[in-house]
Design a protein around this motif. Structure first.
Motif: not given
Length: 267
Positions: A167-172
């Motif tokens: 989630y962190t990588i995708a949202n960033a």
């Protein structure tokens, strides 16, 4: 040499744990950290806490690795808002002025738009522990950039859990596609010393977030400095507005040519 900052150290009632995190940050080379007090108004009408005095934790602040100066510790307030009233009613002027930085974590697209365009904040947080519930749009993101507001993504959640890492990588990456790497800071959101990483490691993580090498380094250094300046400006802006004076308009008689004025007097 760059000055590195971590503007999101989660506040804790355990003074020994907080002391250990700050000491670790200094050892890793961070010159400034911000203790983050997170408030969610929806949960039992949570009140804004008073920032604790850091002098109660340290007799002497730890020296930053590679520098001769001690680490600087700031206070930050973050409002988790799922309704506009939560943000507006939750931060009375007299209370949030005791914080160096004010951030908002908008839970809906409408609130994200309001945060970008109108909310008087320094930082807008994006989701790291869940899938972003809405798509980032260029107009509000550019509006925030024009106002000098910065977007923050945190990496500690990515260390705790593999799902949160996705989630962190995708949202960033989703945010970077819209803002093109502008006005981005990367913070830890650390609750324990082991969740902290060095500034150069975070700059490398920025490359995973689709940031350029320069933007990735700026996300833990120069951009953080701009956030601090924005916070200082926000705190004093009202005084500047009310003390400004409108310049007097020159009288029409003074604008007349000298020769024409002389002829008039002779007549």
């Amino acid at each position: 040499m760059s000055v590195f900052m971590d503007l999101n150290i989660i506040s804790s009632n355990d003074k020994n744990r907080l002391k250990s995190i700050i000491e670790t940050a200094a050892h890793l080379g961070y010159s400034t950290v911000a203790i983050n007090y997170v408030v969610e108004p929806q949960q039992k009408k949570q009140e804004i806490p008073k920032p604790q005095s850091v002098s109660d934790i340290f007799d002497k602040f730890p020296i930053v690795q590679g520098k001769s100066s001690p680490i600087k510790v700031l206070n930050r307030l973050t409002i988790i808002a799922s309704d506009a009233s939560h943000f507006v009613s939750c931060i009375p002027t007299n209370e949030y002025k005791s914080f160096d930085l004010v951030a908002v974590y908008p839970k809906t697209e409408k609130l994200f738009h309001a945060a970008c365009m109108t909310f008087d904040v320094d930082i807008i947080c994006i989701a790291v522990a869940e899938k972003q519930p809405f798509h980032f749009k260029r107009a509000p993101v550019n509006g925030a950039i024009d106002r000098g507001v910065f977007f923050e993504t945190c990496y500690a959640a990515a260390i705790r859990d593999t799902t949160m890492r996705r989630y962190t990588i995708a949202n960033a990456i989703s945010l970077m596609e819209v803002c093109k790497g502008k006005n981005i800071i990367v913070s830890s959101g650390a609750e324990r010393p082991l969740e902290l990483r060095g500034p150069y490691d975070i700059a490398n993580l920025g490359l995973v977030f689709s940031l350029s090498e320069g933007d990735a380094k700026g996300a833990v250094s120069t951009n953080c400095r701009s956030v601090l300046l924005h916070g200082e400006t926000r705190a004093t802006a009202s005084g500047v507005v009310y003390t400004m004076k409108k310049p007097k308009t020159p009288q029409k008689q003074e604008e007349s040519p000298v020769s024409k004025k002389a002829k008039t007097e002779l007549a």
